[in-house]
Design an enzyme around this catalytic site. Structure first.
Site, PDB file in Angstrom:
ATOM      1  CB  CYS A 111      -0.971  -0.053   1.177  1.00 50.50           C
ATOM      2  SG  CYS A 111      -2.332   1.100   1.105  1.00 50.50           S
ATOM      3  CG  HIS A 112      -0.324   4.924   1.421  1.00 51.28           C
ATOM      4  ND1 HIS A 112      -1.524   4.250   1.319  1.00 51.28           N
ATOM      5  CD2 HIS A 112      -0.516   6.147   0.851  1.00 51.28           C
ATOM      6  CE1 HIS A 112      -2.409   5.025   0.722  1.00 51.28           C
ATOM      7  NE2 HIS A 112      -1.828   6.177   0.422  1.00 51.28           N
TER       8      HIS A 112
END
Length: 184
Positions: A111-112
Site C-alpha cells: 500500500c503506502h
C-alpha cells in the site's frame, strides 16, 4: 503447509497502520511458524485504521530504537497513510530499511509503505507497485512501477492494497521458504 519455524521476521508500524495489512500478514507468518517481532516508535499500544476509521490496537514487542537487524530474515512494512508517513520521518526506521537492503534480505511493503523504501533511497532500478497515489513517488525515485497485485523483484516484495493481501502473504512465505531452503 510451509514450516517457517526457523524464520525471524521484523514488522515496523505505528499509529495509523491499515489494520488488515498488519494483522493478516502477521497471522500468516505466525501460522507458518515464523517468529514475528513488531517494533514501533514507542512501547505503548498502537492503533490501526480500517476503512478510514479507528481500528484495533496492538502492543509492540519492542521499539524501533532497540532493534538490531542482524538475525532477522525479513522485514514487513504494512501500509495505511499515516503509518508509513510517520515512520519515514524517523531516522532509525529508515536506517532499518537500508540495513535490510544492504545485507540482501527480504523486504515486503504494501500500500503506502513503499514511502519508507523511497525515503531509504533503495528503489532506484527496482520493479515495484503500491497504492496508486504513491506510484508517482516510486517512479520519481527511479523504480519501474507496475500495476499488479504483487511485484517480486529479487528479495523486494511490493503489493497494492488490502485486496491483494492473500497474494502478498504467499509471496512473503514463498520467498522466506526459498531463502531458508524449506520445502514448500
Amino acid at each position: 503447509m510451509v514450516d517457517l519455524s526457523r524464520a525471524r521476521v521484523l514488522m515496523l508500524a505505528t499509529d495509523g497502520f491499515e489494520e488488515s495489512e498488519l494483522f493478516e500478514p502477521r497471522k500468516a507468518l505466525l501460522d507458518a511458524g515464523a517468529e514475528v517481532t513488531l517494533a514501533s516508535l514507542r512501547p505503548d499500544p498502537i492503533t490501526g485504521e480500517k476503512a478510514g476509521r479507528k481500528g484495533e490496537s496492538i502492543t509492540p514487542d519492542t521499539t524501533i530504537e532497540q532493534i538490531e537487524t542482524q538475525g532477522y530474515d525479513a522485514l514487513v512494512l504494512p501500509g495505511g497513510v499515516a503509518n508509513p508517513d510517520k515512520l519515514r520521518m524517523d531516522k532509525r526506521a529508515v536506517e532499518i530499511v537500508r540495513e535490510f537492503f544492504e545485507t540482501d534480505r527480504i523486504v515486503a511493503a504494501i500500500c503506502h509503505a513503499p514511502w519508507l523504501l523511497i525515503e531509504a533511497d533503495v528503489v532506484d532500478g527496482r520493479r515495484a507497485t503500491s497504492w496508486p497515489s504513491v506510484r508517482t513517488d516510486l517512479a520519481n525515485a527511479g523504480a519501474s512501477v507496475l500495476d499488479e497485485p504483487v511485484v517480486v523483484d529479487g528479495k523486494l516484495i511490493t503489493s497494492r492494497k488490502p485486496d491483494d493481501i492473500p497474494m502478498f502473504n504467499r509471496a512473503i512465505i514463498d520467498c522466506l521458504a526459498k531463502e531458508l531452503a524449506v520445502p514448500a
